[in-house]
Design an enzyme around this catalytic site. Structure first.
Site, mmCIF file in Angstrom:
data_model
loop_
_atom_site.group_PDB
_atom_site.id
_atom_site.type_symbol
_atom_site.label_atom_id
_atom_site.label_comp_id
_atom_site.label_asym_id
_atom_site.label_seq_id
_atom_site.Cartn_x
_atom_site.Cartn_y
_atom_site.Cartn_z
ATOM 1 N N LYS A 207 0.841 -1.202 0.000
ATOM 2 C CA LYS A 207 0.000 0.000 0.000
ATOM 3 C C LYS A 207 0.875 1.250 0.000
ATOM 4 C CE LYS A 207 -3.434 2.342 2.813
ATOM 5 N NZ LYS A 207 -4.330 2.299 3.966
ATOM 6 N N GLU A 213 10.541 -4.600 4.501
ATOM 7 C CA GLU A 213 10.599 -6.014 4.105
ATOM 8 C C GLU A 213 10.308 -6.168 2.611
ATOM 9 O OE1 GLU A 213 8.904 -4.835 6.710
ATOM 10 O OE2 GLU A 213 8.877 -6.247 8.382
ATOM 11 N N GLY A 268 -4.788 -1.778 5.026
ATOM 12 C CA GLY A 268 -3.986 -2.909 4.537
ATOM 13 C C GLY A 268 -4.669 -4.253 4.794
ATOM 14 N N ARG A 269 -5.161 -4.456 6.012
ATOM 15 C CA ARG A 269 -5.748 -5.766 6.332
ATOM 16 C C ARG A 269 -7.161 -5.920 5.781
ATOM 17 N NH1 ARG A 269 -4.645 -2.566 10.450
ATOM 18 N NH2 ARG A 269 -6.305 -1.747 11.786
ATOM 19 N N GLU A 354 -4.781 -6.871 14.669
ATOM 20 C CA GLU A 354 -4.249 -5.552 14.317
ATOM 21 C C GLU A 354 -5.376 -4.512 14.405
ATOM 22 O OE1 GLU A 354 -0.687 -5.061 11.527
ATOM 23 O OE2 GLU A 354 -2.277 -4.178 10.331
ATOM 24 N N HIS A 385 -5.801 -33.522 16.941
ATOM 25 C CA HIS A 385 -4.689 -34.358 17.420
ATOM 26 C C HIS A 385 -3.538 -33.507 17.930
ATOM 27 C CE1 HIS A 385 -6.641 -37.963 15.832
ATOM 28 N NE2 HIS A 385 -7.099 -37.132 14.919
ATOM 29 N N LYS A 505 9.269 -0.912 14.225
ATOM 30 C CA LYS A 505 9.869 -0.525 12.940
ATOM 31 C C LYS A 505 10.920 0.560 13.151
ATOM 32 C CE LYS A 505 5.710 -1.129 10.074
ATOM 33 N NZ LYS A 505 4.736 -0.417 9.269
#
Ligand code: F6P
Length: 540
Positions: A207, A213, A268-269, A354, A385, A505
């Site tokens: 965005k 990263e 973003g999410r 978030e 399990h 950050k």
């Protein structure tokens, strides 16, 4: 306008009510009302919710719905849908719902209808996807694209990768999508291992186009490509960008003709149904992508128009508040009984945590109540399990959402009935348990009786649809988006900013030069951080 929810009359009534019913067992609630299992259900366009196996009575529901009214859920919902700047800390509208609005809808941002722009981008994405899928778009040396590598992180990764996995059955198997997110070089190295740069297309999704990263991985991808193709001109054929930031995209060297945009009113999410879904659209094709958008939109419509008492996101949001704030539950398990939804809970982690992982209310006051839960889970039956033991017999209350489908996308002998038998059995066992009398009647004696007793009364929601289709996936995602929204309104927090990820950050940017400096720099952190940095420099 700002309110502390704990001061609302409905909250206080719920506190008193909790004292009365906290120990009521689901066994008794079901015994008292033989119609409970049919009554406490709701449906939105073929997506069914059974919320009867929750520790609530008709009175609880009434009070929870009062809470929604007193907190102004309906009013806030309208503000969101109509483009008010409800993300106050970033002064932005919150309009992911406009991303899936039909072409003839009108959604105004600052007086301008954004729907035509949304559809223009979708059309460009569709044209591009068709070109890649048909082989009309070729790599620099004239070869077809066989692998699409999405480079992005957080909301620019989790949505596309989750949906690519979820809708794999609908994808063109001649094209493989890979997803690189971690700045750990291993992620990129393993993703491109064995790939031919001539047949690889990178979709750089960010965005902001400033995320360290993603930019680091994108630069590495470029070097990798140029090492193989040895010509700068190749970049235009092998890199496209998805971003709101045209300036940074061209600075990186991607032609903005090969950029697909979106807008600052998409968080973003909440962006997987924007151009951030480009890699997904290439995989499943524009028609399936549009079916997914139709599913999102159907849930938006349901959320906006269904009465609160039969509104899936409202019900799920309120039930979540009931456990979170009155029973003191700390987490929610998301348990899809479909292998294709393997990444669904990871996706919901960002969406929920978030959004609602905040301790400051809209007015800047610190809350004196719990907000967003820990979200976790993985598909059944595998989870059975691994961690279900703790849900059944542990000391923590873990409300869980079970998600299943009537039809398998890969029918094969008894598999699906066995899967679904487990799906039903688990919610039954969690709710009703097994009494010590029942255990004793099986001939068990001594302390083993206690070990084999299940107290039950462990709450679950069950979501069922006929089949996992793009439409249903869209419905499911929008359902959780709106559930998170309902809870954010009740807790009076801004579900649409994420300041909490910023500090890490900033500190990382400060430490990076200390790791890269030739000689040992003067370190001014706390003694632990200083020591760890020195150790790292020694050991590497
Ligand atoms: O993790 C913080 C965050 O800002 C997320 O909200 C976002 O989804 C992610 O980073 C990636 O951001 P971008 O798409 O701008 O690279």
């Amino acid at each position: 306008m700002f309110k502390n929810p704990t001061e609302l009359p409905a909250w206080k009534a719920l506190e008193a009510h909790y004292q009365k019913i906290q120990n009521q067992h689901l066994r008794d609630l079901f015994a008292q009302d033989p119609t409970r299992g049919e009554r406490l259900t709701a449906e939105a366009d073929g997506l069914f919710l059974d919320y009867s196996k929750n520790r609530l009575t008709d009175e609880t529901l009434k009070l929870l719905l009062d809470l929604a009214r007193e907190a102004g859920v309906a009013e806030h919902r309208e503000k969101m849908f109509s483009g008010e700047r409800i993300n106050t800390t970033e002064n932005r509208a919150v309009l992911h719902t406009a991303l899936r609005a039909p072409g003839d809808a009108e959604v105004l941002v600052d007086g301008e209808n954004v729907v035509p722009e949304v559809h223009a981008v979708l059309d460009r994405m569709a044209a591009f996807s068709d070109r890649v899928r048909s082989g009309e778009w070729l790599g620099y040396t004239g070869k077809r694209i066989r692998t699409v590598v999405n480079i992005g992180i957080g909301g620019s990764d989790l949505g596309p990768v989750m949906a690519y996995e979820a809708l794999r059955a609908y994808s063109d198997r001649n094209i493989t999508c890979k997803f690189v997110s971690n700045v750990d070089g291993t992620d990129f190295a393993e993703a491109v291992h064995g790939l031919n740069p001539e047949e690889t297309l990178f979709v750089v999704s960010s965005k902001t186009f400033t995320t360290i990263e993603t930019l680091t991985n994108a630069h590495t991808a470029r070097e990798w490509l140029l090492k193989g193709l040895k010509d700068e001109a190749a970049v235009a054929k092998h890199f496209v960008a998805v971003s709101t930031n045209a300036g940074e995209v061209s600075k990186f060297g991607i032609d903005t003709n090969n950029m697909f945009g979106f807008w600052d009113w998409v968080g973003g999410r909440y962006s997987m149904d924007s151009a951030i879904g480009l890699s997904l659209m290439i995989a499943i094709g524009p028609d399936n992508f549009r079916d997914m958008l139709a599913g999102f939109h159907a849930m938006d419509r349901h959320f906006r128009t269904a009465p609160l008492q039969s509104n899936l996101p409202v019900l799920m949001g309120l039930i979540g508040v009931w456990y979170n704030n009155f029973f003191g539950a700390e987490s929610v398990a998301i348990l899809p009984y479909d292998q294709y939804l393997a990444r669904f809970s990871a996706y919901l982690q960002q969406l929920d945590m978030e959004s609602n992982g905040k301790y400051v209310r809209f007015d800047g006051q610190v809350v004196n109540y719990q907000t967003g839960p820990i979200v976790w889970g993985q598909p059944g039956t595998n989870g059975q399990h691994a961690f279900y033991q703790l849900i059944h017999q542990g000391t923590k209350l873990i409300p869980a959402d079970f998600i299943g489908f009537a039809q398998s996308l890969n029918p094969s002998g008894r598999h699906h009935d066995l899967l679904m038998a487990n799906f039903f059995a688990q919610t039954e066992a969690l709710a009703f348990g097994k009494t010590s009398d029942e255990v004793a009647a099986e001939g068990i004696s001594g302390s083993l009786v206690q070990h084999k007793t299940f107290e039950g009364n462990r709450p679950t929601n069950t979501l069922i649809a006929q089949k996992l289709t793009p439409f249903v996936l869209g419905q499911l995602i929008a359902l959780y988006e709106h559930k998170v929204f309902v809870q954010g309104v009740i807790w009076d927090i801004n579900s649409f900013d994420q300041w909490g990820v910023e500090l890490g950050k900033v500190l990382a940017n400060r430490i990076t030069p200390e790791l890269e400096a030739a000689g040992m720099p003067e370190l001014k952190h706390d003694s632990s951080t200083n020591h760890l940095i020195r150790l790292y420099r020694q050991l590497r």
